[in-house]
Design a protein around this motif. Structure first.
Motif, PDB file in Angstrom:
ATOM      1  N   GLY A   1     105.979  41.034  84.377  1.00 24.86           N
ATOM      2  CA  GLY A   1     105.940  39.633  84.758  1.00 24.86           C
ATOM      3  C   GLY A   1     106.778  38.759  83.840  1.00 24.86           C
ATOM      4  O   GLY A   1     107.381  39.240  82.871  1.00 24.86           O
ATOM      5  N   GLN A   2     106.822  37.478  84.155  1.00 22.67           N
ATOM      6  CA  GLN A   2     107.678  36.536  83.442  1.00 22.67           C
ATOM      7  C   GLN A   2     106.837  35.468  82.748  1.00 22.67           C
ATOM      8  O   GLN A   2     105.654  35.298  83.060  1.00 22.67           O
ATOM      9  CB  GLN A   2     108.660  35.877  84.427  1.00 22.67           C
ATOM     10  CG  GLN A   2     109.416  36.855  85.305  1.00 22.67           C
ATOM     11  CD  GLN A   2     110.076  37.988  84.539  1.00 22.67           C
ATOM     12  OE1 GLN A   2     110.556  37.784  83.420  1.00 22.67           O
ATOM     13  NE2 GLN A   2     110.099  39.193  85.115  1.00 22.67           N
ATOM     14  N   PRO A   3     107.417  34.740  81.795  1.00 25.78           N
ATOM     15  CA  PRO A   3     106.680  33.668  81.116  1.00 25.78           C
ATOM     16  C   PRO A   3     106.166  32.630  82.106  1.00 25.78           C
ATOM     17  O   PRO A   3     106.734  32.431  83.182  1.00 25.78           O
ATOM     18  CB  PRO A   3     107.728  33.066  80.174  1.00 25.78           C
ATOM     19  CG  PRO A   3     108.738  34.136  79.984  1.00 25.78           C
ATOM     20  CD  PRO A   3     108.786  34.889  81.266  1.00 25.78           C
ATOM     21  N   GLU A   4     105.106  31.964  81.724  1.00 25.94           N
ATOM     22  CA  GLU A   4     104.521  30.933  82.577  1.00 25.94           C
ATOM     23  C   GLU A   4     105.556  29.843  82.884  1.00 25.94           C
ATOM     24  O   GLU A   4     106.240  29.353  81.990  1.00 25.94           O
ATOM     25  CB  GLU A   4     103.307  30.315  81.904  1.00 25.94           C
ATOM     26  CG  GLU A   4     102.589  29.280  82.737  1.00 25.94           C
ATOM     27  CD  GLU A   4     101.354  28.723  82.066  1.00 25.94           C
ATOM     28  OE1 GLU A   4     100.740  27.809  82.629  1.00 25.94           O
ATOM     29  OE2 GLU A   4     101.012  29.200  80.952  1.00 25.94           O
ATOM     30  N   GLY A   5     105.659  29.482  84.141  1.00 27.59           N
ATOM     31  CA  GLY A   5     106.568  28.421  84.554  1.00 27.59           C
ATOM     32  C   GLY A   5     107.975  28.872  84.868  1.00 27.59           C
ATOM     33  O   GLY A   5     108.822  28.055  85.266  1.00 27.59           O
ATOM     34  N   ALA A   6     108.286  30.154  84.699  1.00 30.58           N
ATOM     35  CA  ALA A   6     109.636  30.652  84.927  1.00 30.58           C
ATOM     36  C   ALA A   6     110.010  30.599  86.408  1.00 30.58           C
ATOM     37  O   ALA A   6     109.192  30.909  87.275  1.00 30.58           O
ATOM     38  CB  ALA A   6     109.759  32.081  84.402  1.00 30.58           C
ATOM     39  N   ILE A   7     111.254  30.206  86.681  1.00 32.47           N
ATOM     40  CA  ILE A   7     111.737  30.113  88.064  1.00 32.47           C
ATOM     41  C   ILE A   7     113.180  30.616  88.150  1.00 32.47           C
ATOM     42  O   ILE A   7     113.933  30.536  87.186  1.00 32.47           O
ATOM     43  CB  ILE A   7     111.675  28.670  88.598  1.00 32.47           C
ATOM     44  CG1 ILE A   7     112.539  27.738  87.724  1.00 32.47           C
ATOM     45  CG2 ILE A   7     110.235  28.169  88.675  1.00 32.47           C
ATOM     46  CD1 ILE A   7     112.699  26.339  88.294  1.00 32.47           C
ATOM     47  N   PRO A   8     113.590  31.133  89.331  1.00 37.17           N
ATOM     48  CA  PRO A   8     115.001  31.480  89.513  1.00 37.17           C
ATOM     49  C   PRO A   8     115.821  30.250  89.842  1.00 37.17           C
ATOM     50  O   PRO A   8     115.322  29.317  90.501  1.00 37.17           O
ATOM     51  CB  PRO A   8     114.958  32.442  90.709  1.00 37.17           C
ATOM     52  CG  PRO A   8     113.783  31.985  91.506  1.00 37.17           C
ATOM     53  CD  PRO A   8     112.768  31.480  90.500  1.00 37.17           C
ATOM     54  N   VAL A   9     117.049  30.206  89.379  1.00 39.34           N
ATOM     55  CA  VAL A   9     117.966  29.128  89.732  1.00 39.34           C
ATOM     56  C   VAL A   9     118.694  29.568  91.001  1.00 39.34           C
ATOM     57  O   VAL A   9     119.478  30.519  90.973  1.00 39.34           O
ATOM     58  CB  VAL A   9     118.958  28.836  88.600  1.00 39.34           C
ATOM     59  CG1 VAL A   9     119.976  27.788  89.032  1.00 39.34           C
ATOM     60  CG2 VAL A   9     118.212  28.351  87.353  1.00 39.34           C
ATOM     61  N   CYS A  10     118.417  28.903  92.099  1.00 39.34           N
ATOM     62  CA  CYS A  10     118.970  29.272  93.405  1.00 39.34           C
ATOM     63  C   CYS A  10     119.962  28.194  93.843  1.00 39.34           C
ATOM     64  O   CYS A  10     119.565  27.055  94.112  1.00 39.34           O
ATOM     65  CB  CYS A  10     117.855  29.418  94.435  1.00 39.34           C
ATOM     66  SG  CYS A  10     116.667  30.739  94.071  1.00 39.34           S
ATOM     67  N   VAL A  11     121.246  28.555  93.904  1.00 38.54           N
ATOM     68  CA  VAL A  11     122.279  27.583  94.256  1.00 38.54           C
ATOM     69  C   VAL A  11     123.309  28.219  95.180  1.00 38.54           C
ATOM     70  O   VAL A  11     123.507  29.430  95.189  1.00 38.54           O
ATOM     71  CB  VAL A  11     122.995  27.030  93.001  1.00 38.54           C
ATOM     72  CG1 VAL A  11     122.039  26.222  92.140  1.00 38.54           C
ATOM     73  CG2 VAL A  11     123.614  28.154  92.176  1.00 38.54           C
ATOM     74  N   LYS A  12     123.986  27.391  95.929  1.00 40.84           N
ATOM     75  CA  LYS A  12     125.015  27.863  96.842  1.00 40.84           C
ATOM     76  C   LYS A  12     126.373  27.898  96.136  1.00 40.84           C
ATOM     77  O   LYS A  12     126.535  27.311  95.049  1.00 40.84           O
ATOM     78  CB  LYS A  12     125.075  26.962  98.068  1.00 40.84           C
ATOM     79  CG  LYS A  12     125.450  25.518  97.772  1.00 40.84           C
ATOM     80  CD  LYS A  12     125.417  24.673  99.030  1.00 40.84           C
ATOM     81  CE  LYS A  12     125.835  23.234  98.737  1.00 40.84           C
ATOM     82  NZ  LYS A  12     125.821  22.397  99.972  1.00 40.84           N
ATOM     83  N   PRO A  13     127.355  28.573  96.724  1.00 38.33           N
ATOM     84  CA  PRO A  13     128.690  28.621  96.107  1.00 38.33           C
ATOM     85  C   PRO A  13     129.254  27.225  95.882  1.00 38.33           C
ATOM     86  O   PRO A  13     129.050  26.319  96.688  1.00 38.33           O
ATOM     87  CB  PRO A  13     129.519  29.389  97.146  1.00 38.33           C
ATOM     88  CG  PRO A  13     128.538  30.187  97.920  1.00 38.33           C
ATOM     89  CD  PRO A  13     127.294  29.347  97.973  1.00 38.33           C
ATOM     90  N   GLY A  14     129.948  27.060  94.769  1.00 37.59           N
ATOM     91  CA  GLY A  14     130.533  25.767  94.421  1.00 37.59           C
ATOM     92  C   GLY A  14     129.668  24.905  93.552  1.00 37.59           C
ATOM     93  O   GLY A  14     130.103  23.847  93.085  1.00 37.59           O
ATOM     94  N   SER A  15     128.440  25.341  93.307  1.00 35.69           N
ATOM     95  CA  SER A  15     127.535  24.570  92.447  1.00 35.69           C
ATOM     96  C   SER A  15     127.886  24.769  90.978  1.00 35.69           C
ATOM     97  O   SER A  15     128.336  25.847  90.571  1.00 35.69           O
ATOM     98  CB  SER A  15     126.083  24.995  92.684  1.00 35.69           C
ATOM     99  OG  SER A  15     125.690  24.770  94.017  1.00 35.69           O
ATOM    100  N   ALA A  16     127.657  23.728  90.197  1.00 42.02           N
ATOM    101  CA  ALA A  16     127.788  23.801  88.740  1.00 42.02           C
ATOM    102  C   ALA A  16     126.413  23.572  88.139  1.00 42.02           C
ATOM    103  O   ALA A  16     125.741  22.596  88.490  1.00 42.02           O
ATOM    104  CB  ALA A  16     128.774  22.758  88.226  1.00 42.02           C
TER     105      ALA A  16
END
Length: 277
Positions: free
Chosen positions: A175-190
């Motif tokens: 498992g991951q630390p509490e509150g951890a989330i994936p960064v989900c972005v579309k192409p061209g995002s900074a």
């Protein structure tokens, strides 16, 4: 530096988001044409590394890519991004680190193993005596592939963790630390992120998509480079502000007590955004 860049200055809302969470997502930072050009050059480098023996089943970490093509160089002082960088760090900055990462599909089943959580900058986090640790630098990640869904090699973050010197890692490495989330972005995002933000790279559990990202690291001019950064041959063809960002300076003392010649960005800001000087 074109004054049009001020249209992309850091807003009060963006500053609040960055200060509170440790990161900031800017969608559509790159145009479709830029994505195509950058991806073409990215793939060219990747094919070259394959011909040199890189294992296509493993991720490619390739630093110092700026000299490889003009399209990479043009992002060093990119008008949609650089004003937000100086809005956060100020004017005494340069590009101290750059790397590209290609993460192919792993061909493995998804598991719940704990990722490699860390803050950037290595020994800085052990040898500077302060709390919280100093910001010092940030990175801008340009995403060329679609990671708008999880499990595609997304990097994960714990929002707000940039103000914490330690983080609780789950026992038994599940498992991951509490509150951890994936960064989900579309192409061209900074994606801008504070070097202190606890984050982790992850396996690419997709079946076909290869994750492609360009990382530009900006820090204060008195920081040492983190990779070779063989860019001095580009100084002559660059305007003064780009030369500053590529590490040029009058002498060593100028990195600590800069003159106007050392930091033309300061001179430009005095005229166009004086509240930051």
């Amino acid at each position: 530096m074109n004054q049009s860049c001020l249209n992309y200055a850091l807003t009060a809302e963006e500053r609040k988001t960055f200060e509170e969470t440790g990161y900031l997502i800017v969608e559509d930072a790159l145009s479709p044409e830029q994505i195509i050009e950058l991806t073409t050059e990215f793939d060219r480098i990747y094919e070259r590394k394959l011909s040199e023996g890189h294992d296509p089943k493993t991720a490619l970490f390739y630093p110092n890519f700026i000299p490889d093509h003009e399209s990479f160089l043009s992002l060093v002082d990119y008008e949609k991004v650089l004003p937000k960088v100086w809005g956060i760090l100020g004017w005494n900055i340069y590009l101290y680190h750059a790397h590209m990462i290609s993460t192919p599909p792993s061909g493995q089943l998804k598991n719940d193993g704990t990722f490699g959580w860390h803050q950037d900058s290595g020994r800085v986090n052990r040898e500077i005596e302060s709390h919280p640790r100093p910001r010092l630098s940030l990175k801008v990640a340009y995403f060329l592939s679609d990671v708008s869904e999880p499990d595609r090699g997304n990097f994960w973050v714990v929002p707000g963790s940039h103000l914490h010197d330690e983080i609780d890692i789950p026992a038994h490495r599940h498992g991951q630390p509490e509150g951890a989330i994936p960064v989900c972005v579309k192409p061209g995002s900074a994606v801008f992120f504070d070097r202190r933000l606890w984050h982790a790279g992850t396996p690419n559990w997709s079946t076909e998509l290869t994750r492609k990202v360009l990382f530009y690291g900006y820090g204060y001019r008195w920081l040492r480079t983190k990779d070779d950064m063989t860019v001095s041959h580009l100084w002559e063809q660059s305007d003064p502000i780009r030369r500053q960002l590529l590490g040029a300076g009058v002498n060593c003392n100028g990195f600590y007590s800069p003159s106007d010649e050392d930091v033309p960005l300061r001179t430009w800001l005095k005229e166009h955004q004086p509240e930051l000087v």
